[in-house]
Scaffold this active site. Sequence first.
Site, PDB file in Angstrom:
ATOM      1  N   HIS A   1     -20.661  32.998 -41.264  1.00 27.91           N
ATOM      2  CA  HIS A   1     -22.028  32.842 -40.900  1.00 27.91           C
ATOM      3  C   HIS A   1     -22.591  33.679 -41.784  1.00 27.91           C
ATOM      4  O   HIS A   1     -22.403  34.772 -42.051  1.00 27.91           O
ATOM      5  CB  HIS A   1     -22.007  33.497 -39.387  1.00 27.91           C
ATOM      6  CG  HIS A   1     -21.152  32.845 -38.288  1.00 27.91           C
ATOM      7  ND1 HIS A   1     -21.683  31.918 -37.402  1.00 27.91           N
ATOM      8  CD2 HIS A   1     -20.125  32.945 -38.123  1.00 27.91           C
ATOM      9  CE1 HIS A   1     -20.609  31.461 -36.720  1.00 27.91           C
ATOM     10  NE2 HIS A   1     -19.706  32.036 -37.037  1.00 27.91           N
TER      11      HIS A   1
ATOM     12  N   HIS B   1     -17.334  25.345 -33.011  1.00 27.38           N
ATOM     13  CA  HIS B   1     -16.575  26.675 -32.499  1.00 27.38           C
ATOM     14  C   HIS B   1     -16.062  26.167 -31.156  1.00 27.38           C
ATOM     15  O   HIS B   1     -16.609  25.718 -30.111  1.00 27.38           O
ATOM     16  CB  HIS B   1     -17.509  27.694 -32.276  1.00 27.38           C
ATOM     17  CG  HIS B   1     -17.768  28.400 -33.472  1.00 27.38           C
ATOM     18  ND1 HIS B   1     -18.586  28.081 -34.459  1.00 27.38           N
ATOM     19  CD2 HIS B   1     -17.634  29.665 -33.673  1.00 27.38           C
ATOM     20  CE1 HIS B   1     -18.729  28.760 -35.291  1.00 27.38           C
ATOM     21  NE2 HIS B   1     -18.157  30.146 -34.848  1.00 27.38           N
TER      22      HIS B   1
ATOM     23  N   GLU C   1     -11.746  29.841 -28.928  1.00 25.87           N
ATOM     24  CA  GLU C   1     -11.833  31.209 -29.183  1.00 25.87           C
ATOM     25  C   GLU C   1     -11.989  31.958 -27.829  1.00 25.87           C
ATOM     26  O   GLU C   1     -10.849  32.601 -27.477  1.00 25.87           O
ATOM     27  CB  GLU C   1     -12.973  31.504 -30.225  1.00 25.87           C
ATOM     28  CG  GLU C   1     -12.949  33.010 -30.297  1.00 25.87           C
ATOM     29  CD  GLU C   1     -14.253  33.220 -31.129  1.00 25.87           C
ATOM     30  OE1 GLU C   1     -15.243  32.541 -31.250  1.00 25.87           O
ATOM     31  OE2 GLU C   1     -14.352  34.589 -31.754  1.00 25.87           O
TER      32      GLU C   1
ATOM     33  N   ASP D   1     -15.175  34.709 -40.785  1.00 23.94           N
ATOM     34  CA  ASP D   1     -16.328  34.637 -39.806  1.00 23.94           C
ATOM     35  C   ASP D   1     -17.719  35.461 -39.997  1.00 23.94           C
ATOM     36  O   ASP D   1     -18.626  34.903 -40.348  1.00 23.94           O
ATOM     37  CB  ASP D   1     -15.564  35.170 -38.600  1.00 23.94           C
ATOM     38  CG  ASP D   1     -16.139  34.352 -37.175  1.00 23.94           C
ATOM     39  OD1 ASP D   1     -16.915  33.554 -37.353  1.00 23.94           O
ATOM     40  OD2 ASP D   1     -15.574  34.612 -36.151  1.00 23.94           O
ATOM     41  N   ASP D   2     -17.562  36.622 -39.956  1.00 28.03           N
ATOM     42  CA  ASP D   2     -18.505  37.598 -39.946  1.00 28.03           C
ATOM     43  C   ASP D   2     -17.855  38.988 -40.684  1.00 28.03           C
ATOM     44  O   ASP D   2     -17.722  39.854 -39.829  1.00 28.03           O
ATOM     45  CB  ASP D   2     -19.019  37.883 -38.641  1.00 28.03           C
ATOM     46  CG  ASP D   2     -19.338  36.877 -37.851  1.00 28.03           C
ATOM     47  OD1 ASP D   2     -20.585  36.343 -38.179  1.00 28.03           O
ATOM     48  OD2 ASP D   2     -18.713  36.209 -36.999  1.00 28.03           O
TER      49      ASP D   2
HETATM   50  N1  HPA Z   1     -18.666  33.313 -33.371  1.00 33.38           N
HETATM   51  C1  HPA Z   1     -19.654  32.533 -32.683  1.00 33.38           C
HETATM   52  N2  HPA Z   1     -20.927  32.241 -32.998  1.00 33.38           N
HETATM   53  C2  HPA Z   1     -21.507  33.244 -34.020  1.00 33.38           C
HETATM   54  C3  HPA Z   1     -20.662  34.140 -34.722  1.00 33.38           C
HETATM   55  C4  HPA Z   1     -19.288  33.876 -34.301  1.00 33.38           C
HETATM   56  O1  HPA Z   1     -18.400  34.823 -35.046  1.00 33.38           O
HETATM   57  N3  HPA Z   1     -21.137  34.552 -35.489  1.00 33.38           N
HETATM   58  C5  HPA Z   1     -22.657  34.156 -35.282  1.00 33.38           C
HETATM   59  N4  HPA Z   1     -22.620  33.244 -34.443  1.00 33.38           N
HETATM   60 ZN    ZN Z   2     -17.553  31.741 -36.222  1.00 30.62          ZN
END
Ligand code: HPA
Ligand code: ZN
Length: 330
Positions: free
Chosen positions: A14, A192, A195, A273-274
Amino acid sequence: MSMRDFPKLELHLHLEGAAPPAFIRGLAREKSVDISGVFGADGGYAFRDFGHFLQVYEAATSVLTTPEDYARLVTAVLEESAANGVIYSEVFLSPDFCGGSDVAAWREYLHAMQEAAARAEARDGIVLRGVVTCIRHFGPERARAPALCAAETAGAFITGFGIAGDETAGRPRDFTWSFDLAREAGLRLTAHAGEWGGPVSVREAIADLGVERIGHGVRAAEDPRLVDQLAETGVVLEVCPGSNVALGLYPSWQRHPIQTLRERGVRVTVSTDDPPFFRTSMVREYEELARAFGWEAGDFLEIARNALDAAFCDADTKGRLADRLKDHPT
Ligand code: HPA
Ligand code: ZN
């Protein structure tokens, strides 16, 4: 083998979530905005759980208000990725944060980001492609505008469309209008799922949205029949183990299902991811996977090939990336 030098392809990042805390703090200072609440005592991002993470993410993102801010962000993020040995990065871009999903504004943000990406490619050889995302907890009505932005700018740079945000909000089928529009515009699709939702969330994303990749998808491991389906149909998982461990989905790297999924024939890839939010990097992901599962050069090459196959970029770009994988001595 040096973990840093090994050529990596990242499919799940992201853009705002990759912003170094110092970068966001600097922008906040320039604009005299007080977002001190997003940072902890050590200067990094601080949050309690996934719901709070999404709030902190949006607060940090609020200081990014112009195309120039996003160009600077792309430069900072690609510099860090290149330093981790990433040669190809597919990044989630959110028109909702880039001009409020107005198509004309989105084009300006996109132009600025693309120029920054071209400069990074010329300097470091790293290739960026964008996957436009809608945000699930903003609801299906608001997802139409980013889908329109994606459809209007689909091409060599914007190659895909997806959905991020809170997986527990609504159902995949609520978003079919947006995914159908994106598919008709020639975009490749990912979502997504699996999770915070269980196997059913993965099944529905595939059946109702027609995605060819799943962001995370790891909870599929709880359903052997779904695992078989993923293996047979070749749906690719964008697995982010460090993110899952940081958010408490699994108690340790050793207990993460990535290795089991691989052994069962599922095509997995590895992403961050982040990264600053989850205190990770591509090098750290590789190091932890080597430690937890004994992965060696051959395993990482398989992961990189999976990512290359599943990448949404065009054949020319893939050919150039394939040459760089081939050239690497393992
Ligand atoms: N997961 C879901 N949505 C998100 C994420 C994430 O890691 N980062 C920014 N939006
Ligand atoms: Zn993500």
